[in-house]
Write an enzyme that holds these catalytic residues in place. Structure first.
Site: not given
Length: 184
Positions: A38, A104
């Protein structure tokens, strides 16, 4: 409970019908990326460079898969904590057209706003079930940042990958809904 079967790429119309808390299975192509990937994507974009993958309309799974055992396409492939990607995610949604994420844990208010603004969706994968989830991955190939090892960007072909809609395109949040439901 009904399980909704989805196939990538997801259209805006399909995403807008999803509701937080619904169970879905996903089939088709998804990409992986964790923290380091990222960071590189955002740095490359901000520097005006060419990205190694086109994220328009795509889904990113926050996972760093283990190496495959002989005869397998991938090792254990469970979700990592999504909050690590929160500093980068709004840009990926708003500027690069990312439509879905799988991970999650809850998301920041900035990510939820970007999801609502652009009609994206956040899916939850079951933590601690990486070996079982890996069985739903039919193909895996590294497509960028191989030097990052398990944090490289993979292109995965998944079949009936089990997920829960965590945050839908209206910003409804399964975590908050669950807390409210069980706090009564």
């Amino acid at each position: 409970m009904t399980v909704i079967r989805l196939t990538t790429p997801l259209s805006l119309e399909v995403i807008q019908k999803l509701e937080a808390g619904e169970q879905v299975t996903l089939s088709g192509i998804i990409f992986t990326a964790r923290d380091a990937a990222h960071k590189k994507l955002v740095e490359t974009y901000r520097a005006g460079g060419k990205l190694p993958v086109d994220l328009e309309g795509q889904i990113i799974y926050y996972v760093g898969p283990c190496p495959p055992k002989p005869g397998k396409v991938i090792g254990s492939a469970g979700p990592t904590t999504s909050g690590r990607m929160d500093p980068y995610t709004p840009l990926l949604i708003r500027q690069l057209g990312l439509k879905g994420m799988i991970g999650k844990g809850n998301r920041s208010p900035e990510v939820v706003e970007a999801i609502k603004e652009k009609g994206a969706v956040y899916f939850l994968a079951l933590g601690g079930a990486g070996a079982l989830l890996a069985q739903r991955i039919k193909k895996a190939e590294i497509v960028a940042y191989e030097e990052l090892g398990p944090e490289a960007i993979y292109r995965l072909e998944v079949e009936d990958f089990p997920l829960i809609v965590g945050i839908d395109s209206r910003g409804q949040n399964a975590y908050l809904m669950g807390k409210a439901r069980y706090s009564k």
